[in-house]
Design a protein around this motif. Sequence first.
Motif, mmCIF file in Angstrom:
data_model
loop_
_atom_site.group_PDB
_atom_site.id
_atom_site.type_symbol
_atom_site.label_atom_id
_atom_site.label_comp_id
_atom_site.label_asym_id
_atom_site.label_seq_id
_atom_site.Cartn_x
_atom_site.Cartn_y
_atom_site.Cartn_z
ATOM 1 N N VAL A 116 27.235 28.698 35.163
ATOM 2 C CA VAL A 116 28.205 28.348 36.191
ATOM 3 C C VAL A 116 27.511 28.598 37.521
ATOM 4 O O VAL A 116 26.978 29.680 37.743
ATOM 5 C CB VAL A 116 29.476 29.210 36.059
ATOM 6 N N PRO A 117 27.489 27.625 38.406
ATOM 7 C CA PRO A 117 26.747 27.810 39.655
ATOM 8 C C PRO A 117 27.388 28.841 40.589
ATOM 9 O O PRO A 117 28.608 29.028 40.579
ATOM 10 C CB PRO A 117 26.767 26.418 40.288
ATOM 11 N N ALA A 118 26.558 29.513 41.361
ATOM 12 C CA ALA A 118 27.041 30.453 42.362
ATOM 13 C C ALA A 118 27.988 29.719 43.313
ATOM 14 O O ALA A 118 27.799 28.540 43.603
ATOM 15 C CB ALA A 118 25.873 31.047 43.133
ATOM 16 N N GLY A 119 29.011 30.419 43.752
ATOM 17 C CA GLY A 119 30.015 29.825 44.621
ATOM 18 C C GLY A 119 31.238 29.353 43.866
ATOM 19 O O GLY A 119 32.252 29.019 44.465
ATOM 20 N N SER A 120 31.168 29.374 42.535
ATOM 21 C CA SER A 120 32.303 28.961 41.713
ATOM 22 C C SER A 120 33.295 30.108 41.579
ATOM 23 O O SER A 120 32.919 31.278 41.557
ATOM 24 C CB SER A 120 31.843 28.571 40.313
ATOM 25 N N VAL A 121 34.572 29.778 41.471
ATOM 26 C CA VAL A 121 35.615 30.749 41.165
ATOM 27 C C VAL A 121 35.989 30.520 39.707
ATOM 28 O O VAL A 121 36.327 29.409 39.312
ATOM 29 C CB VAL A 121 36.837 30.588 42.083
ATOM 30 N N PRO B 161 45.304 37.841 33.725
ATOM 31 C CA PRO B 161 44.452 36.788 34.298
ATOM 32 C C PRO B 161 43.987 37.177 35.698
ATOM 33 O O PRO B 161 44.759 37.664 36.513
ATOM 34 C CB PRO B 161 45.376 35.573 34.351
ATOM 35 N N VAL B 162 42.696 37.013 35.950
ATOM 36 C CA VAL B 162 42.113 37.275 37.265
ATOM 37 C C VAL B 162 41.152 36.146 37.593
ATOM 38 O O VAL B 162 40.810 35.337 36.743
ATOM 39 C CB VAL B 162 41.358 38.630 37.308
ATOM 40 N N ARG B 163 40.730 36.107 38.839
ATOM 41 C CA ARG B 163 39.712 35.148 39.275
ATOM 42 C C ARG B 163 38.588 35.914 39.929
ATOM 43 O O ARG B 163 38.828 36.894 40.638
ATOM 44 C CB ARG B 163 40.311 34.158 40.275
ATOM 45 N N VAL B 164 37.351 35.478 39.690
ATOM 46 C CA VAL B 164 36.187 36.088 40.329
ATOM 47 C C VAL B 164 35.335 35.006 40.980
ATOM 48 O O VAL B 164 35.241 33.886 40.482
ATOM 49 C CB VAL B 164 35.325 36.907 39.345
ATOM 50 N N LEU B 165 34.767 35.347 42.116
ATOM 51 C CA LEU B 165 33.846 34.470 42.827
ATOM 52 C C LEU B 165 32.438 34.852 42.411
ATOM 53 O O LEU B 165 32.011 35.996 42.578
ATOM 54 C CB LEU B 165 34.007 34.639 44.336
ATOM 55 N N LEU B 166 31.712 33.906 41.830
ATOM 56 C CA LEU B 166 30.341 34.160 41.395
ATOM 57 C C LEU B 166 29.391 34.007 42.573
ATOM 58 O O LEU B 166 29.481 33.051 43.324
ATOM 59 C CB LEU B 166 29.962 33.175 40.285
ATOM 60 N N THR B 167 28.485 34.968 42.728
ATOM 61 C CA THR B 167 27.524 34.922 43.825
ATOM 62 C C THR B 167 26.116 34.860 43.257
ATOM 63 O O THR B 167 25.912 34.990 42.053
ATOM 64 C CB THR B 167 27.644 36.166 44.733
ATOM 65 N N ASP B 168 25.161 34.696 44.131
ATOM 66 C CA ASP B 168 23.761 34.769 43.711
ATOM 67 C C ASP B 168 23.106 36.035 44.250
ATOM 68 O O ASP B 168 21.899 36.146 44.308
ATOM 69 C CB ASP B 168 22.992 33.517 44.121
ATOM 70 N N ALA B 169 23.938 37.025 44.626
ATOM 71 C CA ALA B 169 23.438 38.302 45.138
ATOM 72 C C ALA B 169 22.998 39.192 43.975
ATOM 73 O O ALA B 169 23.815 39.546 43.128
ATOM 74 C CB ALA B 169 24.524 39.000 45.951
ATOM 75 N N PRO B 170 21.708 39.556 43.920
ATOM 76 C CA PRO B 170 21.228 40.403 42.825
ATOM 77 C C PRO B 170 21.693 41.848 42.994
ATOM 78 O O PRO B 170 21.759 42.359 44.113
ATOM 79 C CB PRO B 170 19.713 40.302 42.944
ATOM 80 N N LEU B 171 22.037 42.490 41.869
ATOM 81 C CA LEU B 171 22.408 43.904 41.893
ATOM 82 C C LEU B 171 21.277 44.743 41.298
ATOM 83 O O LEU B 171 20.613 45.472 42.002
ATOM 84 C CB LEU B 171 23.704 44.139 41.110
ATOM 85 N N GLY C 198 18.089 44.245 38.325
ATOM 86 C CA GLY C 198 17.418 43.349 37.391
ATOM 87 C C GLY C 198 17.934 41.923 37.534
ATOM 88 O O GLY C 198 17.952 41.372 38.622
ATOM 89 N N ASP C 199 18.384 41.360 36.418
ATOM 90 C CA ASP C 199 18.905 39.997 36.412
ATOM 91 C C ASP C 199 20.421 39.934 36.586
ATOM 92 O O ASP C 199 21.018 38.870 36.453
ATOM 93 C CB ASP C 199 18.532 39.297 35.101
ATOM 94 N N VAL C 200 21.066 41.066 36.851
ATOM 95 C CA VAL C 200 22.523 41.106 36.997
ATOM 96 C C VAL C 200 22.902 40.711 38.423
ATOM 97 O O VAL C 200 22.350 41.220 39.391
ATOM 98 C CB VAL C 200 23.074 42.502 36.656
ATOM 99 N N LEU C 201 23.857 39.785 38.519
ATOM 100 C CA LEU C 201 24.323 39.288 39.813
ATOM 101 C C LEU C 201 25.720 39.818 40.115
ATOM 102 O O LEU C 201 26.464 40.201 39.211
ATOM 103 C CB LEU C 201 24.346 37.757 39.794
ATOM 104 N N ALA C 202 26.097 39.815 41.384
ATOM 105 C CA ALA C 202 27.409 40.291 41.805
ATOM 106 C C ALA C 202 28.455 39.194 41.653
ATOM 107 O O ALA C 202 28.191 38.028 41.918
ATOM 108 C CB ALA C 202 27.359 40.749 43.250
ATOM 109 N N ALA C 203 29.648 39.595 41.249
ATOM 110 C CA ALA C 203 30.814 38.712 41.220
ATOM 111 C C ALA C 203 31.941 39.449 41.925
ATOM 112 O O ALA C 203 32.191 40.638 41.661
ATOM 113 C CB ALA C 203 31.205 38.369 39.801
ATOM 114 N N GLU C 204 32.620 38.788 42.843
ATOM 115 C CA GLU C 204 33.656 39.415 43.653
ATOM 116 C C GLU C 204 35.029 39.124 43.072
ATOM 117 O O GLU C 204 35.402 37.969 42.882
ATOM 118 C CB GLU C 204 33.584 38.907 45.081
ATOM 119 N N LEU C 205 35.789 40.177 42.818
ATOM 120 C CA LEU C 205 37.144 40.033 42.318
ATOM 121 C C LEU C 205 38.019 39.413 43.403
ATOM 122 O O LEU C 205 38.047 39.881 44.534
ATOM 123 C CB LEU C 205 37.681 41.407 41.915
ATOM 124 N N GLN C 206 38.727 38.357 43.071
ATOM 125 C CA GLN C 206 39.581 37.663 44.033
ATOM 126 C C GLN C 206 41.031 38.112 43.941
ATOM 127 O O GLN C 206 41.785 37.935 44.859
ATOM 128 C CB GLN C 206 39.500 36.140 43.818
#
Length: 65
Positions: free
Chosen positions: A27-32, A41-51, A53-61
């Motif tokens: 799923v591309p970064a910037g997708s909810v 049910p929740v929604r998260v915003l996917l980012t390309d911010a590395p935390l 290793g290979d783990v990226l940040a996702a922001e809870l909406q």
Amino acid sequence: MTRPVRTYLVVNAAHDSGCLIIFPNSVPAGSVVPLEVDGRPVRVLLTDAPLVGDVLAAELQDCYL
């Protein structure tokens, strides 16, 4: 063209907790993305911010968890 599978860490800042979410498809970064966390049910915003290793940040909406 196929994108690689990504791993995201979703953090709930209100409760200082997190859960590791692995998406089986790319799923591309910037997708909810809709998810279920503890049966809710929740929604998260996917980012390309590395935390780490290979783990990226996702922001809870949805902040009611």
